[in-house]
Design a protein around this motif. Sequence first.
Motif, mmCIF file in Angstrom:
data_model
loop_
_atom_site.group_PDB
_atom_site.id
_atom_site.type_symbol
_atom_site.label_atom_id
_atom_site.label_comp_id
_atom_site.label_asym_id
_atom_site.label_seq_id
_atom_site.Cartn_x
_atom_site.Cartn_y
_atom_site.Cartn_z
ATOM 1 N N GLN B 421 33.853 -11.719 -28.705
ATOM 2 C CA GLN B 421 33.225 -12.089 -29.984
ATOM 3 C C GLN B 421 33.932 -11.400 -31.137
ATOM 4 O OE1 GLN B 421 29.129 -11.002 -29.362
ATOM 5 N NE2 GLN B 421 28.559 -13.081 -28.736
ATOM 6 N N LEU B 422 34.282 -10.160 -30.868
ATOM 7 C CA LEU B 422 34.963 -9.377 -31.910
ATOM 8 C C LEU B 422 36.284 -10.022 -32.282
ATOM 9 C CD1 LEU B 422 34.788 -6.645 -33.487
ATOM 10 C CD2 LEU B 422 36.201 -5.663 -31.690
ATOM 11 N N LEU B 423 37.032 -10.386 -31.244
ATOM 12 C CA LEU B 423 38.358 -10.973 -31.491
ATOM 13 C C LEU B 423 38.235 -12.325 -32.199
ATOM 14 C CD1 LEU B 423 40.334 -10.129 -28.255
ATOM 15 C CD2 LEU B 423 40.891 -9.442 -30.582
ATOM 16 N N GLU B 424 37.141 -13.018 -31.889
ATOM 17 C CA GLU B 424 36.961 -14.329 -32.523
ATOM 18 C C GLU B 424 36.348 -14.225 -33.901
ATOM 19 O OE1 GLU B 424 34.656 -16.379 -29.624
ATOM 20 O OE2 GLU B 424 36.368 -16.701 -28.261
ATOM 21 N N GLY B 425 35.997 -13.019 -34.310
ATOM 22 C CA GLY B 425 35.435 -12.798 -35.658
ATOM 23 C C GLY B 425 33.998 -13.225 -35.793
ATOM 24 N N ALA B 426 33.236 -13.185 -34.660
ATOM 25 C CA ALA B 426 31.871 -13.684 -34.681
ATOM 26 C C ALA B 426 30.853 -12.592 -35.068
ATOM 27 C CB ALA B 426 31.512 -14.255 -33.315
ATOM 28 N N ILE B 437 34.791 -4.351 -45.540
ATOM 29 C CA ILE B 437 35.786 -5.203 -44.889
ATOM 30 C C ILE B 437 35.637 -5.065 -43.380
ATOM 31 C CG2 ILE B 437 38.237 -5.639 -44.562
ATOM 32 C CD1 ILE B 437 38.618 -4.443 -47.391
ATOM 33 N N GLY B 438 35.396 -6.182 -42.714
ATOM 34 C CA GLY B 438 35.173 -6.132 -41.269
ATOM 35 C C GLY B 438 36.464 -6.287 -40.473
ATOM 36 N N PHE B 439 36.294 -6.195 -39.160
ATOM 37 C CA PHE B 439 37.418 -6.306 -38.230
ATOM 38 C C PHE B 439 38.118 -7.668 -38.352
ATOM 39 C CE2 PHE B 439 39.064 -7.412 -34.047
ATOM 40 C CZ PHE B 439 39.848 -6.296 -33.771
ATOM 41 N N ALA B 440 37.282 -8.700 -38.416
ATOM 42 C CA ALA B 440 37.833 -10.051 -38.468
ATOM 43 C C ALA B 440 38.704 -10.234 -39.699
ATOM 44 C CB ALA B 440 36.696 -11.065 -38.462
ATOM 45 N N ASN B 441 38.214 -9.693 -40.799
ATOM 46 C CA ASN B 441 38.969 -9.790 -42.037
ATOM 47 C C ASN B 441 40.332 -9.154 -41.865
ATOM 48 O OD1 ASN B 441 39.908 -8.695 -44.664
ATOM 49 N ND2 ASN B 441 38.193 -9.961 -45.403
ATOM 50 N N VAL B 442 40.373 -8.002 -41.266
ATOM 51 C CA VAL B 442 41.637 -7.290 -41.064
ATOM 52 C C VAL B 442 42.593 -8.134 -40.211
ATOM 53 C CG1 VAL B 442 42.673 -5.270 -39.965
ATOM 54 C CG2 VAL B 442 40.588 -5.025 -41.301
ATOM 55 N N VAL B 443 42.028 -8.603 -39.112
ATOM 56 C CA VAL B 443 42.882 -9.386 -38.203
ATOM 57 C C VAL B 443 43.454 -10.603 -38.923
ATOM 58 C CG1 VAL B 443 42.891 -10.783 -36.100
ATOM 59 C CG2 VAL B 443 41.690 -8.608 -36.151
#
Lengths: 326, 488
Positions: B421-426, B437-443
């Motif tokens: 879920q994390l990798l998919e930005g969910a 700024i979240g993880f998904a944003n960074v990726v």
Amino acid sequence: MRKKVIIVLCSLCAVLGFFTLWSAEGAFRSDWQLPAAVPADEESYRLVLITQELETPFWEKVGAGAAAQAEQQGVILDVWGSYGNNREDFLKQIEIALHSKVDGVIVQGLDTEEFKVLTKEKAAFYGIPVITVANDVPVEESLRKTFVGSDHYAAGKMLAHQLVKEMGGSGQVVVLGDVEQQYSQQQRLQGVAESLAQHAEISTVYAESGKSDEEIVAATQNILNQHPTVEAFIALNANHVGPMMKEISRRAQLEPYYLYSFDDGSETASLLDQGKLDAMIQQSPEQMGEQSVELMMQWLRNEVVPLESNGYTTDIRIVKGAVAQP
Amino acid sequence: MNTIQKKIWMLAIVVLVMMIAIWLTLTFYNQKVQTQYNDILQRYLEMNEITSESQQMVTDLNNYLLMPSDDTQSSLQASRERLLDVQSTVYGLRNVENEFALTNYSHLISSFIETVDRSVSFQEEGDTEASLTEFTEANRISMYISEMTLTIIDTELKTYEGFYRGIIEQSAELKKLGVWLLLLITAALLLFTYLFSLSITKPIHQLTKAANELAKGRFDQTIYVDSNDEISFLAKTFNHMRRNINDMILEIQQKAQLERELQDSKLLLQQSQLHNLQSQINPHFLFNTLNTLSKKAYLDGAEETSDLLVSVASLLRYNLKRMDRAVTLAEEEFVLRQYMEIQKARFSDRLQFFTELDSGCLNLQIPGLTLQPLIENAVIHAIEPEEDGGHIWFRIKDQQDEVWIEIEDNGKGMSSDKRQQLLEGAIVPAEGHSTGIGFANVVKRLQLFYGKEDLVAVESEIGRGTKIILKLPKVRGTTNHDQAVDSR
């Protein structure tokens, strides 16, 4: 679908093609060949064999022998003639042959005036050699080149000897001849008569008959009526044997009678085989045919000049009949 | 190239040639038979002529003998000539079969003529008797001639019997052949016509099918037509058109893709800026106040507080400035250290922070504010919930073409589902983030920046900790991000 249609059509074409070819092969095959033409300047010797009795076993053999010899010599030979002793036709054939300027005529001798005129005058006029075969006509009357055939005088003697041997030294013998006798028949008669004359116990009755069956039957009846004790018959003319026998067998058993004849009739061979005929003189028809053609060619090619005017005799022998069938 | 016209011509020629061949064969054959037949008939006629001529001659001779005059003599002479004429013709008719008969025949005619001649000469000599005899003789020979003619014709008939029977049989055979031939030609024509029509309709059918495909929007299938005529040319042109259209569509799709990516990056930027603005509560005022507080604390002897305030101030300034700009890894690392200072002040001994830096990699360009949110995540998830605190490792490694940045903690980790879920930005960033700024944003920003997927790896095990690895290429793939950023 497409493939199916193509395959069906292709196979249809193949089948029809096969039948068409097969049919074409039949339609265009020419198995009839027209006879080959003969060059106009090429003409080989033409010989004619003329007989009064076409298609009898005896004359068939003469014809066969002559044809074989002709083929060997490389000449053309044709067999002409009349059927059943038709003299008029026979003479006409000779005349046509002479008018046709054949190179040689081999003819059954006929002891008549017309025949002699033809051979003496017509043949001499056209320069055509004539050889008589089987039956002779004396050279001084016919001017024939030569004769090929049996010595009928000797044949008559031989037959008489056979008769004496079988019948014994005594008995009554009937000799049946033609009303108008051929030269050859006269010789046969002479031979028989001379031979039988040596046996005092044998009495000889000479009877004559016409050519037709009725006449022969009548003559036979006459003989049997007048000479009931007769033991043996000699038919000088082989053609008389058949009707004569019929008449005898109609009256009595054939077996006790001694029956003799010559081989130049149409029925003699079969009668001999059946045992009805006790013995007959066997001549050499093939040899006659062969030798006559050979002599004719020798004459035409000037190899043997002149030919023996007394004639060339061919072999004769006695043939006994089979054991009589009941 | 075979044109359709050529094909039609071929079909017509094939049919024509067949017909002509059959016609010629049959005509030739008929002619041959007729010639032979005529030859034979001629023989009979000539032989018959001999008979009539010889009879005529006899009549003429009779007339002459009765009344000798020039007239009758000349007519006799004429018929003699004619007879001689026919005689030589007939003599030429000899063949193996009838050599004997015809030679005899010819001589018979000669004899006849000679006899007539003799009769005439006897008459001239005044020997009427002899002349009459010869006349009779001639008459008889004439009769023989007639008879012989009949005989010879009869023989001829026998000789040629086989021939006639052959003709009759063959005419029957010919009839059969005709039927077979008709059937064969019909079948062959059907086959030819079928193949011919197929060679025209099949390519058209293929073309139609291809057109249908195009109409349905499938531009990627090659149009192939199995033919070598005009249709094939048409198909080639059609295929060319299809390829062009296909190329164009691909191009348009590519452009649309680019456009969409651009749009995405813009949206992300806007989002982060929005977060930024939300957190900018008069930032300059706050910044100045913090500096003043720092100085005040320093003057008051609270040096530690002073340093902390400086850290907060610089972090705040960095946050304000570096959002839309590429920065070096060194700058990023500096800010990270500032942030960790603050966090250390907060967690004191509970937070153990270790760094391993490969100094050769510090010049790498990366988008601003990428590492800080990740470290913050680690702090939030690994340190905050644990009473005993935890360890955070920060490593920069040189891996040939790439620089690997590892952020590892020894917290409670996460399940593989959650990791996915994390990798998919969910996962929506929770409260408590300093930057929002979240993880998904960074990726996402990293991907846009480098123009490449697959930059981030997450290794995690429950109870053992989490490790985030950024695999940054030393050479940037595309410049999209830069351009996009610079164009603002």
